[in-house]
Scaffold this active site. Structure first.
Site, short mmCIF file in Angstrom:
data_model
loop_
_atom_site.label_atom_id
_atom_site.label_comp_id
_atom_site.label_asym_id
_atom_site.label_seq_id
_atom_site.Cartn_x
_atom_site.Cartn_y
_atom_site.Cartn_z
CE LYS A 202 31.67 37.24 94.54
NZ LYS A 202 32.05 37.27 93.12
CE LYS A 254 34.33 34.67 96.15
NZ LYS A 254 34.36 35.21 94.84
C1 PBG Z 1 34.64 37.98 90.77
C2 PBG Z 1 35.22 37.14 91.84
C3 PBG Z 1 35.84 37.55 93.03
C4 PBG Z 1 36.29 36.40 93.65
C5 PBG Z 1 35.93 35.32 92.84
N1 PBG Z 1 35.24 35.81 91.73
C6 PBG Z 1 36.13 38.88 93.57
C7 PBG Z 1 35.07 39.83 93.89
O1 PBG Z 1 33.88 39.51 93.91
O2 PBG Z 1 35.45 40.96 94.12
C8 PBG Z 1 37.05 36.36 94.93
C9 PBG Z 1 37.91 35.18 95.11
C10 PBG Z 1 38.92 35.32 96.19
O3 PBG Z 1 38.99 36.31 96.93
O4 PBG Z 1 39.68 34.36 96.32
N2 PBG Z 1 33.30 38.24 90.86
ZN ZN Z 2 32.73 39.93 89.32
#
Ligand code: PBG
Ligand code: ZN
Length: 329
Positions: A202, A254
């Site tokens: 991520k 992601k």
């Molecule tokens: C939380 C999380 C996020 C997303 C999914 N889970 C945001 C982040 O890490 O700031 C992003 C999903 C999206 O942008 O559609 N950890």
């Molecule tokens: Zn988070």
């Protein structure tokens, strides 16, 4: 395969032969997207009465907890088979304690969703940023997110989701060792069969912008000390390979579209199911460009979902899932 292996034998070879009619094109299509491949994210807010539009995510709403059962039934009726639940908490504190309670928002969402549509696969996003008053994905000590203290809480949170009846947990905090900690906690609590979909690679992405608005994130600053630098390939592979070794049942990349190379490389390195998250910013780019008349939404959605599958993802989490599935039935 090098181009030297392909004989240049025109006019014997004419690739246009198989493109002549829609029937032929359908017959030789290599990539298909079905309801079984798609996971639909749902935002659930407690203590509100009416669905709230999200300006930066046209077509996506924050669903009031009290309307969640109806919403899940409607999503199921559209043919969606799996949802990913995000809670928007009105009970934030320093540790996100609400989410570790059996009567907290996460547990309640799961119970409501499973009761409304038992056939729906219900996945929880396991993290703390939606439940902490500082908006970070874990416990903050001396200006930094404390990795090992957060592991303990991630374990508790996963067990709460499991007890509430979740079908799968999806830890997204990007703490080192989180898959091992969650696996151990689940096993110790009597849930050895609960699968873990790891947000394994991520990235700290600007494409999460609309999500942070949607989720009412309190974050000031950024997540660069725990989410990955978008410039790193080898590190992304390490992250996912380590999560697999810790017991992840599925791996994830992601965001998706800007990281197709990572998906393709990871595909070569793992036999686990691979998930890609087409995130909020990817959705917003398509929606706003389509609204401005610049692109055809339906065709661009097909094309981007197809590219993500072609790169090697088995499953795609996308805000387009519901529309896509409904319009392909
Ligand atoms: C939380 C999380 C996020 C997303 C999914 N889970 C945001 C982040 O890490 O700031 C992003 C999903 C999206 O942008 O559609 N950890
Ligand atoms: Zn988070």
């Amino acid at each position: 395969m090098s181009s030297a292996n392909i004989p240049a034998n025109f006019p014997v070879s004419r690739l246009r032969r198989l493109r002549r009619t829609p029937l032929l094109r359908d017959l030789v299509r290599e990539t298909h997207i079905s309801a079984d491949d798609l996971i639909y994210p749902v935002f659930v807010e407690e203590e509100i009465d009416t669905p709230q539009d999200i300006e930066s995510l046209p077509g996506v709403q924050r669903i009031p907890e009290k309307l969640l059962a109806d919403e899940v039934r409607a999503i199921a009726a559209d043919g969606v088979r799996a949802i990913l639940l995000f809670g928007i908490s009105h009970h934030k504190d320093a540790t996100g304690s609400d989410t570790c309670k059996d009567h907290g928002l996460m547990a309640r969402m799961v119970r409501i969703a499973k009761e409304a549509a038992p056939e729906m696969l219900v996945i929880t996003d396991n993290c703390f940023c939606e439940y902490t008053d500082h908006g970070h994905c874990g416990v903050v000590h001396e200006d930094t997110v404390d990795n090992d203290a957060t592991l303990e809480l991630l374990g508790q949170q996963a067990v709460v989701a499991a007890r509430a009846g979740a079908d799968m947990v999806a830890p997204s905090a990007m703490m080192d060792g989180q898959i091992r900690a969650i696996r151990q906690a689940l096993d110790a609590a009597g849930f050895p069969d609960m699968p873990i979909m790891a947000y394994s690679s991520k990235f700290a992405s600007a494409l999460y912008g609309p999500f942070r608005v949607a989720a009412g994130s309190a974050l000031k600053g950024n997540r660069a000390t725990y989410q990955m630098d978008s410039m790193n390939t080898r590190e992304a592979i390490r992250e996912s390979v380590l999560d697999e070794a810790e017991g992840a049942d599925m791996l994830m990349v992601k965001p998706a579209l800007a990281y197709l190379d990572i998906i393709a490389k990871l595909r070569e390195r793992t036999l686990l199911p691979l998930v890609a998250y087409q995130v909020s910013g990817e959705y917003a780019m398509i929606k706003f460009a389509a609204a401005a008349g610049a692109i055809d939404e339906t065709r661009v959605v097909n094309e981007t979902l197809g590219s993500i599958k072609r790169a090697g993802a088995d499953l795609i989490i996308t805000y387009f899932a519901r529309d896509y599935i409904r319009s392909h039935r």
